[in-house]
Design a protein around this motif. Structure first.
Motif, short mmCIF file in Angstrom:
data_model
loop_
_atom_site.label_atom_id
_atom_site.label_comp_id
_atom_site.label_asym_id
_atom_site.label_seq_id
_atom_site.Cartn_x
_atom_site.Cartn_y
_atom_site.Cartn_z
N THR A 165 1.64 0.53 -1.37
CA THR A 165 2.51 1.39 -0.57
C THR A 165 3.83 0.68 -0.34
OG1 THR A 165 2.69 2.70 1.46
CG2 THR A 165 1.63 0.55 1.65
N ILE A 166 4.84 1.45 0.00
CA ILE A 166 6.16 0.91 0.32
C ILE A 166 6.39 1.11 1.81
CG2 ILE A 166 8.64 1.08 -0.13
CD1 ILE A 166 7.77 2.30 -2.91
N ALA A 167 6.63 0.01 2.53
CA ALA A 167 6.67 0.04 3.99
C ALA A 167 8.06 0.27 4.57
CB ALA A 167 6.10 -1.26 4.55
N GLY A 168 9.11 -0.01 3.79
CA GLY A 168 10.46 0.04 4.33
C GLY A 168 10.85 -1.30 4.92
N GLY A 169 12.14 -1.56 4.97
CA GLY A 169 12.64 -2.86 5.42
C GLY A 169 12.28 -3.21 6.85
N LYS A 170 12.06 -2.21 7.69
CA LYS A 170 11.67 -2.44 9.08
C LYS A 170 10.26 -1.95 9.36
CE LYS A 170 16.45 -2.13 10.71
NZ LYS A 170 17.40 -1.40 11.58
N GLY A 171 9.50 -1.68 8.30
CA GLY A 171 8.14 -1.19 8.47
C GLY A 171 8.07 0.24 8.94
N GLU A 172 9.19 0.97 8.77
CA GLU A 172 9.27 2.32 9.33
C GLU A 172 8.54 3.38 8.51
OE1 GLU A 172 12.85 1.89 6.57
OE2 GLU A 172 11.70 0.61 7.93
N ARG A 173 8.25 3.08 7.24
CA ARG A 173 7.60 4.07 6.39
C ARG A 173 6.09 3.82 6.38
NH1 ARG A 173 5.81 4.66 1.09
NH2 ARG A 173 6.21 6.70 0.13
N ARG A 174 5.32 4.86 6.62
CA ARG A 174 3.86 4.75 6.58
C ARG A 174 3.37 5.14 5.20
NH1 ARG A 174 3.26 1.27 10.06
NH2 ARG A 174 1.04 1.58 9.76
N PRO A 175 2.16 4.73 4.80
CA PRO A 175 1.65 5.12 3.49
C PRO A 175 1.65 6.64 3.32
CG PRO A 175 0.29 3.38 4.41
CD PRO A 175 1.25 3.80 5.49
N SER A 176 2.17 7.08 2.18
CA SER A 176 2.25 8.52 1.90
C SER A 176 0.88 9.04 1.50
CB SER A 176 3.25 8.78 0.78
OG SER A 176 2.75 8.29 -0.45
N GLN A 177 0.75 10.36 1.48
CA GLN A 177 -0.50 10.97 1.05
C GLN A 177 -0.85 10.55 -0.38
OE1 GLN A 177 -2.62 12.93 3.04
NE2 GLN A 177 -3.93 12.33 1.32
N LEU A 178 0.16 10.50 -1.22
CA LEU A 178 -0.08 10.13 -2.62
C LEU A 178 -0.56 8.68 -2.71
CD1 LEU A 178 2.19 11.21 -5.54
CD2 LEU A 178 1.18 8.95 -5.50
N GLU A 179 0.03 7.78 -1.94
CA GLU A 179 -0.38 6.37 -1.96
C GLU A 179 -1.81 6.22 -1.42
OE1 GLU A 179 4.08 4.44 -1.47
OE2 GLU A 179 2.93 5.01 0.30
N LEU A 180 -2.14 6.97 -0.38
CA LEU A 180 -3.49 6.93 0.16
C LEU A 180 -4.49 7.49 -0.85
CD1 LEU A 180 -2.74 8.04 3.82
CD2 LEU A 180 -3.36 5.74 3.04
N ASP A 181 -4.08 8.52 -1.58
CA ASP A 181 -4.94 9.06 -2.63
C ASP A 181 -5.19 8.01 -3.71
OD1 ASP A 181 -5.12 11.50 -1.35
OD2 ASP A 181 -3.62 12.49 -2.64
N GLY A 182 -4.16 7.23 -4.04
CA GLY A 182 -4.33 6.15 -5.01
C GLY A 182 -5.31 5.11 -4.51
N ALA A 183 -5.22 4.76 -3.23
CA ALA A 183 -6.15 3.79 -2.64
C ALA A 183 -7.58 4.31 -2.68
CB ALA A 183 -5.72 3.48 -1.21
N ARG A 184 -7.75 5.59 -2.35
CA ARG A 184 -9.10 6.19 -2.41
C ARG A 184 -9.64 6.17 -3.84
NH1 ARG A 184 -6.33 10.05 0.71
NH2 ARG A 184 -6.74 9.74 2.94
N HIS A 185 -8.77 6.49 -4.79
CA HIS A 185 -9.18 6.53 -6.20
C HIS A 185 -9.64 5.15 -6.66
CE1 HIS A 185 -9.21 8.52 -10.13
NE2 HIS A 185 -8.73 7.39 -10.64
N GLN A 186 -8.89 4.13 -6.31
CA GLN A 186 -9.28 2.78 -6.71
C GLN A 186 -10.58 2.35 -6.04
OE1 GLN A 186 -6.47 -0.37 -5.89
NE2 GLN A 186 -7.46 -1.76 -7.34
N GLY A 187 -10.72 2.66 -4.75
CA GLY A 187 -11.97 2.33 -4.06
C GLY A 187 -13.16 3.01 -4.70
N GLU A 188 -12.97 4.26 -5.10
CA GLU A 188 -14.04 5.01 -5.77
C GLU A 188 -14.41 4.37 -7.10
OE1 GLU A 188 -14.84 9.49 -7.62
OE2 GLU A 188 -12.94 9.05 -6.63
N LEU A 189 -13.40 4.02 -7.90
CA LEU A 189 -13.67 3.42 -9.22
C LEU A 189 -14.40 2.09 -9.10
CD1 LEU A 189 -10.35 4.10 -11.16
CD2 LEU A 189 -12.56 5.22 -11.49
N ILE A 190 -13.97 1.28 -8.16
CA ILE A 190 -14.60 -0.04 -7.98
C ILE A 190 -16.05 0.14 -7.53
CG2 ILE A 190 -14.57 -2.14 -6.57
CD1 ILE A 190 -11.47 -1.96 -6.71
N ALA A 191 -16.28 1.03 -6.58
CA ALA A 191 -17.65 1.25 -6.11
C ALA A 191 -18.52 1.85 -7.20
CB ALA A 191 -17.64 2.16 -4.87
#
Length: 199
Positions: A165-191
């Motif tokens: 995910t990209i957080a922004g220079g001051k941490g102002e950006r939260r993980p986007s839905q697409l980035e969270l979907d990517g994290a879920r996908h990787q967790g699923e593949l590893i499991a």
């Protein structure tokens, strides 16, 4: 089914959020999943003055717990294109596990966060993956079966080496839905991979 550990370090909560998404994806396969964090090594006053997120729910991990898992997915933000000292310090304590080959054949993966699009996501992932390879683990990244990483419609993290995910220079950006979907996908593949090997 397999036992999966999502092991993370999060300064401002971005990686904590990603860790929960990775765990969600892994749990969807029927795997037993624990989320644990490595200890904070920065002095308390420094962490407080820099507004570190110190109220994280995940319990602290112990090195001797690692060998009881079939898969370990490690998440950490970047520090100048590499993993932060908190995660490095934890992994540096695993010499006994390495010497015994206690993690050989297990499954691993990495995820990360950076302030900017070009802030070292891939080199940070590789700094984690290097450890996994030294442990003798089978590394699973985020392949292009997750097509979201190909989008040109929005700013997005993720690479074939791991979710990010990209957080922004001051941490102002939260993980986007697409980035969270990517994290879920990787967790699923590893499991799923761990389930095939150990389930």
């Amino acid at each position: 089914m397999s036992r999966v550990l999502v092991l993370y370090y999060s300064t401002y909560g971005h990686i904590e959020t990603m860790a929960n998404a990775v765990a969600e994806g892994a749990r969807g396969t029927g795997a037993t999943v624990d989320i644990k964090r490595v200890p904070e090594t920065a002095p308390a006053e420094v962490a407080k003055n820099a507004h570190f997120k110190l109220d994280q729910q995940a319990p602290e991990a112990r090195v001797d717990e690692l060998e009881s898992y079939d898969a370990i997915i490690i998440g950490a933000p970047t520090r100048y294109g590499r993993m932060p000292s908190q995660m490095a310090s934890f992994l540096d304590q695993t010499g006994g596990l390495w010497a015994r080959g206690a993690l050989n054949g297990k499954v691993g993966g990495a995820f990360t966060s950076t302030a900017t699009q070009h802030g070292g996501q891939e080199t940070t992932l590789f700094s984690i993956i290097t450890n996994l390879l030294h442990f003798g683990m089978t590394v699973v990244g985020l392949p292009y079966s997750f097509q979201g990483q190909m989008t040109m419609d929005e700013i997005v993290g993720c690479s074939p080496y791991g979710a990010s995910t990209i957080a922004g220079g001051k941490g102002e950006r939260r993980p986007s839905q697409l980035e969270l979907d990517g994290a879920r996908h990787q967790g699923e593949l590893i499991a799923k991979t761990a389930n095939k090997l150990f389930g």
